[in-house]
Write a protein that holds these residues in place. Structure first.
Motif: not given
Ligand code: UDP
Ligand code: MG
Length: 334
Positions: A33, A36, A66, A94, A97, A117-119, A121, A223, A227-228, A230
Motif C-alpha cells: 500500500v 491508500e 510502502d 517508498n 511496489k 492490490d488494495v484498490d 481491482q 479502482r 488514484s493509480s 503508475f
Molecule cells: N503501490 C505500492 N508502491 C508504489 C506504487 C503502488 O505499494 O510505489 C501499490 C498500491 O498501493 C496498490 C498496488 O501497488 O495496492 C497497485 O497500484 P495501482 O493500483 O496504483 O496500480 P494500477 O492498478 O494502476 O496498475
C-alpha cells in the motif's frame, strides 16, 4: 488414493492435494500500500466478508506500507486493533511496489500466498476459486483479466506492445493480461525468496519460477477509490526493467546492426571504386558524407545507450544493497 488430473496449462499429471492433512488452510494476503487511506478500510471489510463465511480458510493480511505520507499507516494500525489477523510491515520510505511485494513475500507465513492490490481491482472472492485449483494440485494459480475495458486505450495498447516485444526478444514468456494477483504455494514463495537479485521485476520472476500452473479468468473492475500510482513515465521505466531483466537481445542486436552497416559500407566502397575507375575522380559528395556521418553517429550513440542501460543495472546489482528497509513491524498476538 489421491485423484490424478490433467494439467490445463502444461500437459502433465497433477496429484490432488490431500486436504485432510490441513483442514484449515492458512492463506496469506500480501498487500502493498502506498497512500491508500481511502481504500484500506474497504479492502479489509470486503476480505472479511469473503473469508468469514468460509471456515476452512484461515487468513492473515500482510500489509506493506510502502512509505505512505497520507496517514495510511495510522489507519492500518486502527484496523489492526479490531482484527488481529492484520500484520503491518512499515518500510522506511517508498521503495516501489516490486520491493514492497518482495518484503511481503518474505513476511508471509501461510501455506498459500496471494499478492493482491488494495484498490479492489483484484477481487478477493476469486481466491476461493484459486484455492480450489490449488487443492486439485496446482502450485500456481494465475488470475487473467479477460477485459481491460477499465484501462485507458493508451494503457491497453502499450501493454499489448510490451508483451509482444518482450515475448519475442526474451526466452521467458510472460502470460498476457496477468498481473501480480495470483495464488502460489509456499514452495513457490520459498524459491522467490531465495532469488538473489536486488532489482526485482516481479512479473518476470513470478513467471521464471515455473511450477504447475492453472488460470482463472476475471473481469477487472475499476479502482474503488484513490488514484493509480503508475504514471506513463513510471510504466515506461517498468517496461525497460522488464525487457532488460530477462533478455540480452537488445545488446546482441547491435552485433547484427554493426554487421549489416559494415556490409553496406563495403558494398558502397566497391561501388565508389568502380565509379571512379570508370568515370574518373568525382569530388563533390558533401551531402552524402554528412548524412553518413550523422547517421552512423546516431546509431553508435543508440548502441552505447543500450549498453549503458545494462551497465547501469549491473552497477546497481553489484552493490548488493537490500531491496527494502523495514522501519517497524506491527503484530498482535493471536
Ligand atoms: N503501490 C505500492 N508502491 C508504489 C506504487 C503502488 O505499494 O510505489 C501499490 C498500491 O498501493 C496498490 C498496488 O501497488 O495496492 C497497485 O497500484 P495501482 O493500483 O496504483 O496500480 P494500477 O492498478 O494502476 O496498475
Ligand atoms: Mg490498481
Amino acid at each position: 488414493m489421491p485423484k490424478l488430473h490433467k494439467d490445463r496449462a502444461a500437459d502433465v499429471d497433477v496429484m490432488q492435494r490431500d486436504i485432510s492433512v490441513c483442514p484449515v488452510l492458512q492463506v496469506s494476503l500480501v498487500v502493498p500500500v502506498f497512500n491508500e487511506i481511502d481504500v484500506v478500510g474497504l479492502f479489509v471489510e470486503r476480505v472479511r466478508r469473503v473469508f468469514d463465511d468460509n471456515s476452512s480458510l484461515g487468513i492473515e493480511i500482510v500489509f506493506i506500507n510502502d512509505g505512505s505520507t497520507d496517514g495510511t499507516l495510522e489507519k492500518l494500525i486502527s484496523l489492526q486493533s479490531e482484527d488481529s489477523r492484520l500484520r503491518i510491515v512499515d518500510l522506511s520510505r517508498n521503495f516501489g511496489k516490486e520491493a514492497a511485494l518482495t518484503a511481503g513475500l518474505q513476511m508471509a507465513m501461510g501455506r498459500v500466498i496471494v499478492p493482491i492490490d488494495v484498490d479492489l481491482q483484484d477481487p478477493p472472492e476469486l481466491i476461493c476459486d484459486m484455492v480450489a485449483l490449488w487443492r486439485e494440485g496446482y502450485d500456481v494459480v494465475l488470475a487473467r483479466r479477460i477485459s481491460r475495458s477499465n484501462d485507458t486505450f493508451a494503457k491497453r495498447t502499450t501493454a499489448k506492445w510490451f508483451y509482444w516485444i518482450h515475448n519475442r526478444v526474451s526466452d521467458l514468456v510472460l502470460p498476457e493480461n496477468v498481473g501480480d494477483f495470483r495464488l502460489m504455494d509456499r514452495a513457490v514463495a520459498d524459491v522467490l525468496n531465495q532469488l538473489p537479485e536486488t532489482q526485482r521485476f516481479m512479473k518476470g520472476l513470478l513467471a521464471w519460477v515455473g511450477f504447475r500452473t492453472a488460470t482463472v479468468n476475471y473481469d477487472r473492475p475499476e479502482r474503488s477509490a484513490g488514484s493509480s500510482k503508475f504514471s506513463g513515465w513510471r510504466l515506461w521505466n517498468f517496461a525497460l526493467e522488464g525487457l532488460t531483466s530477462f533478455s540480452t537481445s537488445p545488446l546482441r542486436i547491435w552485433t547484427y546492426i554493426g554487421g549489416a552497416v559494415s556490409l553496406f559500407s563495403f558494398a558502397y566502397g566497391l561501388f565508389i571504386l568502380l565509379h571512379v575507375l570508370i568515370g574518373g575522380v568525382d569530388v563533390p559528395g558533401y551531402a552524402s558524407i554528412l548524412v553518413t556521418v550523422t547517421f552512423l553517429g546516431g546509431l553508435q550513440l543508440l548502441g552505447i545507450g543500450v549498453i549503458g542501460e545494462y551497465l547501469g543495472r549491473t552497477y546497481f546489482e553489484s552493490k548488493r544493497r537490500p531491496v527494502f528497509v523495514v522501519r517497524r513491524i506491527y503484530e498482535l498476538d493471536r
